[in-house]
Structures are given as structure tokens and as C-alpha cells.
Design an enzyme around this catalytic site. Structure first.
Site, mmCIF file in Angstrom:
data_model
loop_
_atom_site.group_PDB
_atom_site.id
_atom_site.type_symbol
_atom_site.label_atom_id
_atom_site.label_comp_id
_atom_site.label_asym_id
_atom_site.label_seq_id
_atom_site.Cartn_x
_atom_site.Cartn_y
_atom_site.Cartn_z
ATOM 1 N N CYS A 1 0.786 -1.218 0.009
ATOM 2 C CA CYS A 1 -0.043 0.075 -0.053
ATOM 3 C C CYS A 1 1.173 1.256 0.067
ATOM 4 O O CYS A 1 2.161 1.101 -0.167
ATOM 5 C CB CYS A 1 -0.922 0.114 1.297
ATOM 6 S SG CYS A 1 -0.456 0.191 2.669
ATOM 7 N N ASN B 1 2.530 1.577 4.332
ATOM 8 C CA ASN B 1 2.703 0.211 4.800
ATOM 9 C C ASN B 1 2.433 0.406 6.381
ATOM 10 O O ASN B 1 2.885 -0.291 7.335
ATOM 11 C CB ASN B 1 4.010 -0.301 4.650
ATOM 12 C CG ASN B 1 4.556 -1.893 5.011
ATOM 13 O OD1 ASN B 1 5.468 -2.039 5.660
ATOM 14 N ND2 ASN B 1 3.429 -2.532 4.814
ATOM 15 N N CYS C 1 -1.533 0.511 7.338
ATOM 16 C CA CYS C 1 -2.955 0.280 7.203
ATOM 17 C C CYS C 1 -3.207 -1.150 6.462
ATOM 18 O O CYS C 1 -3.382 -2.249 6.971
ATOM 19 C CB CYS C 1 -3.795 1.404 6.814
ATOM 20 S SG CYS C 1 -3.382 2.672 7.931
ATOM 21 N N ARG C 2 -3.380 -0.811 5.064
ATOM 22 C CA ARG C 2 -3.824 -2.013 4.451
ATOM 23 C C ARG C 2 -3.020 -2.945 4.238
ATOM 24 O O ARG C 2 -3.226 -4.305 4.289
ATOM 25 C CB ARG C 2 -4.337 -1.518 3.039
ATOM 26 C CG ARG C 2 -5.175 -0.293 3.185
ATOM 27 C CD ARG C 2 -5.734 0.427 1.773
ATOM 28 N NE ARG C 2 -4.779 1.301 1.642
ATOM 29 C CZ ARG C 2 -4.393 2.046 0.463
ATOM 30 N NH1 ARG C 2 -5.426 1.967 -0.422
ATOM 31 N NH2 ARG C 2 -3.422 2.765 0.138
ATOM 32 N N SER C 3 -1.458 -2.927 3.659
ATOM 33 C CA SER C 3 -0.775 -3.884 3.497
ATOM 34 C C SER C 3 -0.468 -4.716 4.862
ATOM 35 O O SER C 3 -0.284 -6.005 4.768
ATOM 36 C CB SER C 3 0.473 -3.316 2.712
ATOM 37 O OG SER C 3 1.267 -2.469 3.486
ATOM 38 N N ASP D 1 -8.551 3.200 1.323
ATOM 39 C CA ASP D 1 -7.530 3.910 2.588
ATOM 40 C C ASP D 1 -8.177 4.366 3.660
ATOM 41 O O ASP D 1 -8.871 5.248 3.585
ATOM 42 C CB ASP D 1 -6.571 4.784 1.974
ATOM 43 C CG ASP D 1 -5.495 5.018 2.815
ATOM 44 O OD1 ASP D 1 -5.612 4.669 4.015
ATOM 45 O OD2 ASP D 1 -4.512 5.848 2.589
#
Length: 161
Positions: free
Chosen positions: A10, A13, A15-17, A125
Site C-alpha cells: 500500500c 505500509n 494500514c492496508r498492507s 484507504d
């Protein structure tokens, strides 16, 4: 024994990933494949290098049994394109950043994280939103990780055994 590797990417690095990494790691453990598949995460930008995942990501993940506490943000390195068999971007912006950097002969490794859920789907996001956004991200990533796991099993005989 063949080792397969997946990198989730993301923007920063945090939140999402890292959430995707935690979800996939848990799914692989449940499937008995953790010793056969390496999972990592990174960001296209280095704003948060060395930091732990966002506290809201950690809390949301923990509420579903995923542990993100040991993860630390890092930026995608040029070596990652050759080192990982599958590189999954959270959204089209990060995918475009990866495509610009990735050598031409490795472009087929780049995909969107939510590809198993439908072409062009992106992980929103949650960083600037409320806690509900982190739950939505988990919902999407749980479904996508299951989809990727099924695809990998169907393509790689050694994962099915």
C-alpha cells in the site's frame, strides 16, 4: 520444498498492507501452508519506515484474531520485484507506482489485492476515516485472501497437498 512468496503493498505500509499480511499469514497457518509461503508487506513510499502499523489497524485486526504487533513498515525495494512471486497492490495508484519501477520481465507478478473479488476493485484507504473503515478493509481482505489462496492451490499442486 518449493517456497512461494507474496508481498502486499500500500502507500505507507501502516494500514492496508500490514492488515493483508496478517490476514494471509493466518489463512496460511490454518491451511497448513505457512512453511511453504512467505508473506511480507511494504509501502510504495517511505513515510513510516520502522513504525508499527496504525493503532486502529492493530485494534481492528486483533478483534478478529490477527496479530500485527511485530510488523514494522518498510518501503518497497528494487530487489522485491525478483524476490516475490506475487506482488499485490492495494489500489491502482500503488499498482501504477509498482509498474513504473518493476522490470518488464517481472510485470506479470503485479496485481491488485482485491483481484479475486472482481477486476479493478481497490482496498479503500481507511487512514483519514473512522474505525468503521478499518473493519471494511478487514472484510475485503479476508475475502480476497481466501480468493488468492484458492487460486494458488489450483495453480500449484504442491500447495494442495
Amino acid at each position: 520444498m518449493k517456497i512461494f512468496s507474496i508481498l502486499f503493498v500500500c502507500h505507507g505500509n501502516i494500514c492496508r498492507s500490514p492488515t493483508a499480511e496478517g490476514v494471509m499469514r493466518a489463512r496460511l497457518a490454518q491451511a497448513g501452508l505457512l512453511s511453504r509461503v512467505v508473506v511480507d508487506s511494504a509501502g510504495t513510499h517511505g513515510y513510516h519506515v520502522g513504525e508499527a502499523p496504525d493503532a486502529r489497524s492493530v485494534k481492528a485486526a486483533a478483534s478478529r484474531g490477527y496479530d500485527l504487533a511485530s510488523q514494522r513498515a518498510r518501503q518497497v525495494a528494487d530487489e522485491d520485484f525478483a524476490a516475490f512471486d506475487l506482488i499485490l497492490a492495494a489500489d491502482s495508484r500503488n499498482l501504477a507506482d509498482l509498474r513504473r519501477r518493476c522490470p518488464a520481465h517481472l510485470q506479470d507478478r503485479l496485481h491488485l489485492m482485491l483481484e479475486p473479488l472482481g477486476e479493478g476493485r481497490e482496498v479503500p484507504d481507511p487512514y483519514y476515516g473512522g474505525c468503521r473503515g478499518f473493519e471494511e478493509v478487514l472484510d475485503l481482505l479476508e475475502a480476497a485472501c481466501e480468493g488468492w489462496l484458492e487460486q494458488l492451490r489450483s495453480r500449484h499442486d504442491w500447495m494442495a497437498s
